[in-house]
Enzyme design. Structure first.
Site, mmCIF file in Angstrom:
data_model
loop_
_atom_site.group_PDB
_atom_site.id
_atom_site.type_symbol
_atom_site.label_atom_id
_atom_site.label_comp_id
_atom_site.label_asym_id
_atom_site.label_seq_id
_atom_site.Cartn_x
_atom_site.Cartn_y
_atom_site.Cartn_z
ATOM 1 N N GLU A 196 6.034 40.361 -9.754
ATOM 2 C CA GLU A 196 4.718 40.110 -10.330
ATOM 3 C C GLU A 196 4.074 41.447 -10.696
ATOM 4 O O GLU A 196 4.038 42.362 -9.876
ATOM 5 C CB GLU A 196 3.880 39.382 -9.273
ATOM 6 C CG GLU A 196 2.450 39.127 -9.638
ATOM 7 C CD GLU A 196 1.674 38.535 -8.453
ATOM 8 O OE1 GLU A 196 2.103 37.511 -7.915
ATOM 9 O OE2 GLU A 196 0.654 39.131 -8.072
ATOM 10 N N ARG A 230 0.824 -1.218 0.000
ATOM 11 C CA ARG A 230 0.000 0.000 0.000
ATOM 12 C C ARG A 230 0.860 1.272 0.000
ATOM 13 O O ARG A 230 0.560 2.234 -0.710
ATOM 14 C CB ARG A 230 -0.905 -0.009 1.247
ATOM 15 C CG ARG A 230 -1.876 1.148 1.398
ATOM 16 C CD ARG A 230 -3.035 1.095 0.439
ATOM 17 N NE ARG A 230 -2.826 1.895 -0.729
ATOM 18 C CZ ARG A 230 -3.218 1.554 -1.937
ATOM 19 N NH1 ARG A 230 -3.860 0.424 -2.143
ATOM 20 N NH2 ARG A 230 -2.964 2.314 -2.961
ATOM 21 N N LYS A 241 5.221 40.340 -4.853
ATOM 22 C CA LYS A 241 3.846 40.369 -5.348
ATOM 23 C C LYS A 241 3.197 41.721 -5.030
ATOM 24 O O LYS A 241 3.839 42.628 -4.503
ATOM 25 C CB LYS A 241 3.068 39.228 -4.711
ATOM 26 C CG LYS A 241 3.718 37.870 -4.980
ATOM 27 C CD LYS A 241 2.812 36.719 -4.604
ATOM 28 C CE LYS A 241 3.496 35.401 -4.999
ATOM 29 N NZ LYS A 241 2.711 34.237 -4.585
ATOM 30 N N ASP A 262 0.551 38.514 -14.152
ATOM 31 C CA ASP A 262 -0.451 37.812 -13.355
ATOM 32 C C ASP A 262 -1.855 38.068 -13.901
ATOM 33 O O ASP A 262 -2.322 39.208 -13.942
ATOM 34 C CB ASP A 262 -0.362 38.278 -11.901
ATOM 35 C CG ASP A 262 -1.186 37.384 -10.989
ATOM 36 O OD1 ASP A 262 -1.136 36.147 -11.168
ATOM 37 O OD2 ASP A 262 -1.875 37.920 -10.110
#
Lengths: 285, 285, 285, 285, 285, 285
Positions: free
Chosen positions: D199, D98, D165, D220
């Site tokens: 970004e 498993r 970001k 983005d």
């Protein structure tokens, strides 16, 4: 002394061993907001050891449990004595109960047995010490329990003192080499803080060993008469340790031969858990 | 069954605990090229357990040690029997000796005690099982030793079966709630593979508990007569476990009441190490 | 239940995996004293799971972060719902964001999927259970998530219940041995708390298996008609588990055959993260 | 590349999670000397990944198991293909089954999905890369699987590249500070080996970001037209990454805008295990 | 930045290494209720680093110790300056003293040496960076200390940037393969965030390496004249790193050749502990 | 002696620290089947230490690497000497190179410096010993290196010997208590294997300390004349340790005062790595 970090590590592992994915009984049967008040109660007299370990079992299970210890490690107690009080979430107290007891019962069992040995040698110069026959993984806890009972510790491990036994002596004197010379050379190679203990089986080994300047001579399986003679021969020039055939019946007479140290494997190689219980009262909030 | 990975982890930690920076005695006194041949010898009769653990203590200390086990776990032996043979570098054999013995003495001690309980109930339908009163960190080793002695294991931990005791039942029936109803609801919330065991203190508790469809009923501290009556009442509708006041003197009579399972805390809560020694012969190469 | 100790261990390792020597973006771009307030917001409806795990990701990154959970595990929510509020040092919140989300998205994904299965079988006696097809290392978290979704758990591991499948039965009956006899002997060797489940492929296997007194019979890949017949044959003498070809389209019909338990590998073997985001507002102090 | 030490650590932990005290089914039902031969067989077509991990699951369970891999990681296979052969003690093979499957199904699932993305962008200059949306604890395994599928990896963690970001940019330009100046200063504080990615949400952010000398600009959630315009604006002065709304339907068009890198969270944030099974044949010795 | 979790792990291990079963001197000689007030005092001038690490050594030994840091990491100090104040249980302060000092002396030693290198290149565009010649296990602490001294870090490990040295180039161009082509292909196989640095031994290697679009060129053991020529040749198309024969006497001239980065193995491969002491005053309560 | 288990643990952690997800340079640039032959070469004369540690760095990276050590730990070598030969997969040898060197350079640096101290005191009765000023985490390796250089070790940790310094003595004699009496009582509380060392600052402290029966007296910062006088006063009744202002210029004169032990913090608190390199030759298969 037990390091907090060490206690947390050992007790935390024991708690996970006993409840890898929680206590399904408490979670199913006990309301999340139920509160437990519990007393750690002695069901037989003894000497306490493991208070901090018991407390850690509780507080590591839940930071909301508070533990108040009524006795310090090393304190004697009677049957019925309250050793500690515990308050906190009922589920957590029930979950921690068995592990807390497993530790404190074993440690107090060792302390109580040690104290009985110590009592038997009262009035003599001798000390009771433990051996390396400890439970794997729990040596520090068990050595601490021996101290709680009034005993002392022998070397902690193979790394911190030399103990030369018959096998070693046979190798040292192979080819007819002089034992004193051989031991002197050993001494020179050791660090100055390293204790050098040599085990002897016969009285005539004592003088050559002493001549090499060892720190302790262990008299292994000597009769009481031989022990007395050995103590006289050594005359304070080394610590004298007695070993072999030590039990509660014999230890007093052994101590009265004048030896300094009596090592007792039975303190830890066989453990009788002391009967200590947790009386729990639950109330829902 | 013990997992190799688990054995290596536990035994490796024990070896480091006993020799954090080596065995300074062997390193100082024994030539690096000396070879040891050693026999693991029983100094009293018993039942063997821990062969793989003993071997791991040796081979983890040095991959150059070879161990040949003469008995399998669960085999009985007489005083003087050779249980295993060890060959390898003398320093390493001497270093591993104490830890190897600490494990095998304790495990064989548990197996031997278990076998005595099992012998007492021969011819009955009952099984001897252990409890959670095991040494912290060594539960798997000790459960294995119980199996070596012919016993079975109770639940492994708090996570894998429900055991409802008096405290839990009191909470369940608080406010006058019907016990059967309460237990039925508990049952519904459990996974289908989870065993549900309920402890009863009185005969009149059996019927309502049974009505809820529990798997095992534990008769706690019942007299022999009550036990017999309890077995009859239950009539095969649940497993019957006896608990409390079980010792070698009482276990036979308990078993003859017809119970299925007898749990014995003493198997592991107090351990008497079996007297097993390692007879070592050294030779220089 | 998830143990705090376990959560800290798993989440702590994940945080170190994601930032072995810190978050160089935050450290370079965000002032050390900037504070962040953040909302954990559902971008799609679902069932919540992993609140304590999400909180641990935050508080283990910085003890100065406080997390207030708006929902409990198992609570359903709509798109746009606020699941938790977070306040603390901006660098730490940004650093913990991804790991916190990774956990809560996966756990809520599992809970939500489970809840859909549970909804499909409403009104039947059946329960949805998970399997061992879990993410390595995260089994306890995923089992918890299944419970959050209203499912139950199957056995935790290979160690806590016996499940005999076709391979095992073939071995058991090798040489023409009687299956019932063989299973009875197996039962005798198991502990009384160990659940015994047997998988059958055909209706004619049911009677001999039942005769041995097993706890659960698993009907593997049965048609609906066969399942109904199986349920009738077993007649309450064992738990009945259905397995194979279970999906959201089939599960309702399966449940209506009268089985007790339906195991669904898809709950965990393939995970669709639920769309949950962290809306962060920064302010300099 | 996956380190052996890492594989052993992760797979060993998974094996213990699945069998903390052994596989009681195999131990009860399968003779100790039974031998298993097993084929790892694809039940659907895909791309292989995790061969060494699967093998480790087997060999860590028993050193007596041998595994022969028929394919290398990254090889494509059809339905029915034999991926590996396994021979060894039947108990151990059944116990490891498993966990071995759990790993190889997930890793091959990721590799197969990645390969589908890669196929969609054939003939373009773009590369498919992963994100930090990986399973906690398994990031290295999942990144490896992405590479098996023909993808590349994005930064490993928060510690080895800077990705600024919207939140970060807002902080940088607080108080009306010039973005280019601010980013230039950031660049100066970074190590020369640290990649700086920024970004942008709008085309007009590109020029000031480029002027600061960043390594990668991430577009983005740009429309295809904006993306094309962005690629033209950047003109090779930085790597161009596309992110947002990437799926198998959109990825081809995105790639044809001329971007260099397309990051796809879906590669790992939701895992569909590939259907791979282990066909086991047992024989007693 | 150093992660708290990492500090606790490294410092906790060091504390256990230094006191596996406690500080027997303090436990024997100092009353349990004695309080210590201590000043961390510079016995020579330098640059501070390791404040949080020193504090952790104290607070991990006892949660009752409080530490107040007088300086931040990176602050310069004169001989006699008080760097921190410590108050708490005397036993614990004495126990933690040596480990706290071992860390802060080494880290401040590295920071101070780094600052001397940085001072030598004042007014140039160059940065001082460390290497992988760090103490095993302490790389993050030592990299932090380099930053405290005003230096920057080179790649953290073999996993996060490519550095092609002479051996690698020889392999790349085996069989007469074109170096530029070979490096271009390497670049294509790398992730976009992976920095590609190539070491050259001769000026004529620069152009073919540059043509492949590498990020950094390391001039290995160049003379000052060659370095200047190399800088001119590269002309801003790649970062220029100087390596080899860098010491406090040469580093200024090297920096003035116009290189961007100067790597200095001596920052960490040989550590001179800075002379910092702990002045302790005890008082009994 | 270094335990294999300990070497593997420390070296394994260092290898993972240096290549958490592999060596991307070798994996990208070196063919998988390339073979490397490498010589560990001394670039300056010295004393070797760390052979087993260097070998472990290689073999733990790949079991296919073989290492042949040309020298034993403690052997002296000249510039240009070959210390070891390494053969194996080129990728693995290159990956392990830096970590192997980091260890062996530091350990041989310590051994070489120790040997210089030892050479300075040739012909005297004194021994050079280390202190607790070791690198956190590497104490056992560094103590081993001191022994390789002909030195001895002082106590390993705070747990295995008592060293009473000025602070402790001040506490002991607070309230005008007699020092001899106080130390005698301390001695009684210690285990018989525990070494008791007392530091004195003035000649007049020697007699009261000696009268208590201590094992070692440390003369702290004594002038040479005072040291000579101290040695005469002690007259062999305790080991005499000199400490303070010990360097290569002063150690000879100190040794000639007749002291037994000279402790030198500089052996480990500041490490100069010895210049040892690995000359690698690659060949493709």
């Amino acid at each position: 002394m037990l390091m907090d970090q060490h206690i947390r590590s050992i007790v935390g592992a024991a708690l996970l061993e006993d409840a890898p994915w929680g206590d399904i009984t408490s979670e199913t049967l006990i309301p999340a907001d139920a509160v437990a008040t519990a007393l750690l109660v002695a069901r037989e007299p003894g000497v306490f050891s493991g208070g901090a370990v018991f407390a850690a079992a509780m507080t590591l299970t839940s930071a909301d449990i508070s533990v108040s210890l009524a006795l310090g490690d090393g304190d004697a107690f009677d049957r019925g004595a309250v050793l500690a009080e515990v308050t906190g979430p009922a589920r957590a107290v029930l979950q921690a109960e068995r592990i807390g007891l497993n530790f404190v019962q074993r440690m107090s069992g060792i302390a109580t047995l040690t104290a009985r040995y110590v009592a038997e040698i009262a009035g003599t110069r001798a000390h009771i010490v433990d051996t390396r026959k400890t439970t794997p993984g729990l040596r520090q806890f068990e050595r601490h329990a021996v101290r709680s009972g009034g005993g002392k510790n022998h070397r902690f491990s193979l790394s911190d003192a030399v103990m030369a036994k018959d096998n070693h002596l046979a190798v040292l004197t192979a080819g007819g080499r002089d034992l004193t010379e051989a031991l002197r050379e050993v001494r020179l190679r050791l660090s100055h803080t390293t204790h050098l203990e040599v085990e002897v089986d016969r009285l005539d080994q004592i003088e050559p060993v002493l001549a090499a300047g060892v720190d302790t001579i262990m008299l292994d399986n000597f009769s009481l008469d031989e022990m007395r003679e050995g103590v006289a021969l050594i005359g304070g020039r080394a610590v004298v340790e007695a070993s072999g055939n030590v039990n509660l019946d014999t230890v007093g007479a052994i101590a009265r031969t004048g030896v300094d140290v009596i090592s007792v494997g039975a303190l830890t190689h066989s453990v009788r858990s002391l009967d200590i219980g947790l009386d729990i009262a639950l109330e829902s909030r």
